[in-house]
Design a protein around this motif. Structure first.
Motif, PDB file in Angstrom:
ATOM      1  N   SER A 104      89.916   7.460 -11.632  1.00 47.05           N
ATOM      2  CA  SER A 104      89.586   7.054 -13.345  1.00 47.05           C
ATOM      3  C   SER A 104      90.084   6.055 -13.828  1.00 47.05           C
ATOM      4  CB  SER A 104      89.644   7.746 -14.799  1.00 47.05           C
ATOM      5  OG  SER A 104      89.431   9.472 -14.445  1.00 47.05           O
ATOM      6  N   LEU A 105      90.961   4.986 -13.344  1.00 47.16           N
ATOM      7  CA  LEU A 105      92.194   4.065 -13.286  1.00 47.16           C
ATOM      8  C   LEU A 105      90.637   3.319 -12.799  1.00 47.16           C
ATOM      9  CD1 LEU A 105      96.121   5.407 -12.796  1.00 47.16           C
ATOM     10  CD2 LEU A 105      94.073   5.072 -15.020  1.00 47.16           C
ATOM     11  N   HIS A 106      91.077   3.652 -12.057  1.00 47.70           N
ATOM     12  CA  HIS A 106      89.849   2.274 -10.341  1.00 47.70           C
ATOM     13  C   HIS A 106      88.995   2.090 -10.881  1.00 47.70           C
ATOM     14  CE1 HIS A 106      89.027   0.150  -7.026  1.00 47.70           C
ATOM     15  NE2 HIS A 106      88.147   1.041  -6.751  1.00 47.70           N
ATOM     16  N   ALA A 107      87.984   2.445 -11.941  1.00 49.96           N
ATOM     17  CA  ALA A 107      86.950   3.140 -12.413  1.00 49.96           C
ATOM     18  C   ALA A 107      87.228   2.182 -13.399  1.00 49.96           C
ATOM     19  CB  ALA A 107      86.276   4.118 -12.075  1.00 49.96           C
ATOM     20  N   ASN A 108      88.059   2.440 -14.213  1.00 50.46           N
ATOM     21  CA  ASN A 108      87.742   1.765 -15.867  1.00 50.46           C
ATOM     22  C   ASN A 108      88.206  -0.086 -15.110  1.00 50.46           C
ATOM     23  OD1 ASN A 108      87.728   3.737 -17.433  1.00 50.46           O
ATOM     24  ND2 ASN A 108      89.418   4.109 -17.085  1.00 50.46           N
ATOM     25  N   ASP A 109      88.737  -0.708 -14.400  1.00 49.87           N
ATOM     26  CA  ASP A 109      89.767  -1.981 -14.083  1.00 49.87           C
ATOM     27  C   ASP A 109      88.153  -2.208 -13.632  1.00 49.87           C
ATOM     28  OD1 ASP A 109      91.790  -1.574 -14.706  1.00 49.87           O
ATOM     29  OD2 ASP A 109      93.124  -0.952 -12.964  1.00 49.87           O
ATOM     30  N   SER A 110      87.809  -1.677 -12.251  1.00 46.78           N
ATOM     31  CA  SER A 110      86.698  -2.114 -11.400  1.00 46.78           C
ATOM     32  C   SER A 110      85.343  -2.945 -13.266  1.00 46.78           C
ATOM     33  CB  SER A 110      86.100  -1.035 -10.393  1.00 46.78           C
ATOM     34  OG  SER A 110      86.555  -0.968  -9.700  1.00 46.78           O
ATOM     35  N   ALA A 111      85.352  -2.108 -13.432  1.00 48.46           N
ATOM     36  CA  ALA A 111      83.900  -2.054 -14.782  1.00 48.46           C
ATOM     37  C   ALA A 111      84.240  -3.206 -15.387  1.00 48.46           C
ATOM     38  CB  ALA A 111      83.767  -0.850 -15.848  1.00 48.46           C
ATOM     39  N   VAL A 112      85.839  -3.247 -15.793  1.00 50.07           N
ATOM     40  CA  VAL A 112      85.827  -4.628 -16.712  1.00 50.07           C
ATOM     41  C   VAL A 112      85.892  -5.962 -16.122  1.00 50.07           C
ATOM     42  CG1 VAL A 112      88.242  -5.684 -18.172  1.00 50.07           C
ATOM     43  CG2 VAL A 112      87.172  -3.125 -18.003  1.00 50.07           C
ATOM     44  N   ALA A 113      87.103  -6.150 -14.514  1.00 54.98           N
ATOM     45  CA  ALA A 113      86.768  -6.906 -13.691  1.00 54.98           C
ATOM     46  C   ALA A 113      85.238  -7.349 -13.409  1.00 54.98           C
ATOM     47  CB  ALA A 113      86.875  -6.940 -12.606  1.00 54.98           C
ATOM     48  N   GLU A 114      83.924  -6.045 -13.288  1.00 55.89           N
ATOM     49  CA  GLU A 114      83.208  -7.145 -13.116  1.00 55.89           C
ATOM     50  C   GLU A 114      82.253  -7.689 -14.385  1.00 55.89           C
ATOM     51  OE1 GLU A 114      80.658  -3.209 -12.457  1.00 55.89           O
ATOM     52  OE2 GLU A 114      81.513  -2.882 -10.682  1.00 55.89           O
ATOM     53  N   VAL A 115      83.126  -7.477 -15.522  1.00 56.84           N
ATOM     54  CA  VAL A 115      82.758  -8.739 -16.898  1.00 56.84           C
ATOM     55  C   VAL A 115      83.006  -9.752 -16.176  1.00 56.84           C
ATOM     56  CG1 VAL A 115      82.443  -8.356 -18.901  1.00 56.84           C
ATOM     57  CG2 VAL A 115      81.572  -6.265 -17.745  1.00 56.84           C
ATOM     58  N   LEU A 116      84.862  -9.647 -16.175  1.00 57.84           N
ATOM     59  CA  LEU A 116      85.670 -10.285 -16.656  1.00 57.84           C
ATOM     60  C   LEU A 116      85.642 -11.786 -15.522  1.00 57.84           C
ATOM     61  CD1 LEU A 116      88.793  -9.534 -18.280  1.00 57.84           C
ATOM     62  CD2 LEU A 116      86.901 -10.755 -19.436  1.00 57.84           C
ATOM     63  N   ARG A 117      85.194 -11.289 -14.069  1.00 56.04           N
ATOM     64  CA  ARG A 117      84.898 -12.801 -13.247  1.00 56.04           C
ATOM     65  C   ARG A 117      84.482 -13.572 -13.530  1.00 56.04           C
ATOM     66  NH1 ARG A 117      88.222 -11.167  -7.652  1.00 56.04           N
ATOM     67  NH2 ARG A 117      88.248 -13.255  -6.987  1.00 56.04           N
ATOM     68  N   VAL A 174      92.630  -2.941 -17.896  1.00 56.82           N
ATOM     69  CA  VAL A 174      92.774  -2.211 -18.461  1.00 56.82           C
ATOM     70  C   VAL A 174      94.203  -1.871 -18.727  1.00 56.82           C
ATOM     71  CG1 VAL A 174      91.895  -0.140 -20.029  1.00 56.82           C
ATOM     72  CG2 VAL A 174      90.606  -1.142 -18.473  1.00 56.82           C
ATOM     73  N   GLY A 175      95.612  -2.945 -19.466  1.00 57.49           N
ATOM     74  CA  GLY A 175      95.970  -2.548 -20.456  1.00 57.49           C
ATOM     75  C   GLY A 175      96.580  -1.115 -20.768  1.00 57.49           C
ATOM     76  N   GLY A 176      97.219  -0.550 -20.403  1.00 54.61           N
ATOM     77  CA  GLY A 176      97.208   1.260 -20.859  1.00 54.61           C
ATOM     78  C   GLY A 176      96.516   2.039 -20.653  1.00 54.61           C
ATOM     79  N   ASN A 177      95.843   1.805 -19.118  1.00 51.79           N
ATOM     80  CA  ASN A 177      94.476   2.275 -18.861  1.00 51.79           C
ATOM     81  C   ASN A 177      95.021   3.891 -18.986  1.00 51.79           C
ATOM     82  OD1 ASN A 177      92.034   3.040 -17.431  1.00 51.79           O
ATOM     83  ND2 ASN A 177      92.579   1.634 -15.151  1.00 51.79           N
ATOM     84  N   VAL A 178      96.129   4.563 -18.444  1.00 52.24           N
ATOM     85  CA  VAL A 178      96.399   6.044 -18.274  1.00 52.24           C
ATOM     86  C   VAL A 178      96.678   6.073 -19.919  1.00 52.24           C
ATOM     87  CG1 VAL A 178      99.298   5.769 -18.698  1.00 52.24           C
ATOM     88  CG2 VAL A 178      98.388   7.449 -17.335  1.00 52.24           C
ATOM     89  N   ASN A 179      96.492   4.876 -20.795  1.00 53.19           N
ATOM     90  CA  ASN A 179      96.217   6.111 -22.007  1.00 53.19           C
ATOM     91  C   ASN A 179      94.813   6.113 -22.103  1.00 53.19           C
ATOM     92  OD1 ASN A 179      99.318   5.851 -22.178  1.00 53.19           O
ATOM     93  ND2 ASN A 179      98.701   4.231 -23.478  1.00 53.19           N
ATOM     94  N   ALA A 180      94.254   5.712 -21.466  1.00 51.59           N
ATOM     95  CA  ALA A 180      92.696   5.760 -22.187  1.00 51.59           C
ATOM     96  C   ALA A 180      91.756   7.023 -21.806  1.00 51.59           C
ATOM     97  CB  ALA A 180      92.090   4.298 -21.424  1.00 51.59           C
TER      98      ALA A 180
END
Length: 266
Positions: free
Chosen positions: A39-52, A85-91
């Motif tokens: 889940s951590l990896h999937a969240n980071d990837s989803a956000v990076a796909e928008v931001l990059r 996602v800062g605090g991804n573990v919380n999310a």
């Protein structure tokens, strides 16, 4: 840095937050470490796909770095430093204290910062020399002048700490608890830095400085706070430990923490 650049960056970060909100649920419960890591990896990837692509279009000459646990100096030039996602573990565990973080660093100096907390819809922004803002309203750090009434905090910037650093963190909690009103230990670190900038928290210290903290550091500075290494030296991305505080409590907090900082032989 221009206001137009900040506005464009803020728009991109808000879009990334909207994307992350489609993935976030307060009912999320993880059955174990493998599911957490996925889940951590999937969240980071989803956000990076928008931001990059968005940030590349906004500032194509700036290089990209989304290693939120990276540390040490950066090569010269401009860099987008991203904490997807800062605090991804919380999310991934269904709690609301997480954010999307972006800073632009030029020759080792943060010049633009955007931290967005999608659940409460709080957007923290700063330009070097232009002040720090929360949802468009200017922020100022706390006016406190004594640790006796201070709300303080520290956190764990990255997993896998060695035993020595964990001992120092524990010792610092005890030392600051004796001097201050309250000590909070939580993640993400960027959240605590934003709260210092907003005057909701009086100081934050960190034994493991990572580059992605640059956004929070700029927010604190532009809100009138003081950020130094624990030896009192100026902050930069390569310092190992730092203190971000309201001016009225910085010196006293530095005295509490300085004894816990290993001395480098001269």
């Amino acid at each position: 840095m221009s206001q137009d650049l900040l506005t464009a960056t803020t728009t991109a970060v808000r879009e990334a937050g909207t994307r992350m909100l489609t993935r976030y649920s307060p009912d999320s419960r993880q059955p174990g470490l493998p599911a957490v890591l996925d889940s951590l990896h999937a969240n980071d990837s989803a956000v990076a796909e928008v931001l990059r692509p968005a940030l590349a279009a906004i500032r194509p000459q700036a290089r990209w770095l989304d290693d939120e646990h990276g540390s040490g100096p950066l090569p010269a030039g401009e860099w987008w430093l991203i904490d997807p996602v800062g605090g991804n573990v919380n999310a991934v565990h269904g709690t609301p204290d997480w954010n999307i973080g972006v800073s632009l660093v030029r020759d080792g100096r943060p010049v633009l910062a955007v931290l967005y907390f999608p659940v409460p819809d709080e957007m923290f922004t700063a330009l070097e020399g232009g002040g720090a803002f929360l949802n468009g309203d200017r922020m100022r750090v706390s006016a406190k002048t004594s640790l006796a009434g201070a709300l303080t905090g520290t956190g764990q910037a990255q997993p896998g700490h060695d035993a020595e650093l964990l001992e120092r963190m524990g010792t610092s909690f005890t030392a600051m608890s004796k001097a201050a009103l309250h000590v909070r230990i939580s993640v993400p670190v960027s959240q605590q830095l934003a709260q210092v900038a907003a005057g909701r928290l009086d100081l934050h210290w960190q034994f493991d400085n990572v580059r992605s903290h640059a956004a929070g550091v700029l927010l604190v500075r532009e809100a009138g706070g003081v950020v130094t290494g624990l030896g009192g030296e100026p902050w930069d991305p390569a310092v190992e430990s730092y203190l971000a505080a309201a001016p009225g409590v910085h010196a006293a907090a530095l005295d509490v923490l300085a004894a816990l900082t290993p001395r480098v032989p001269s």
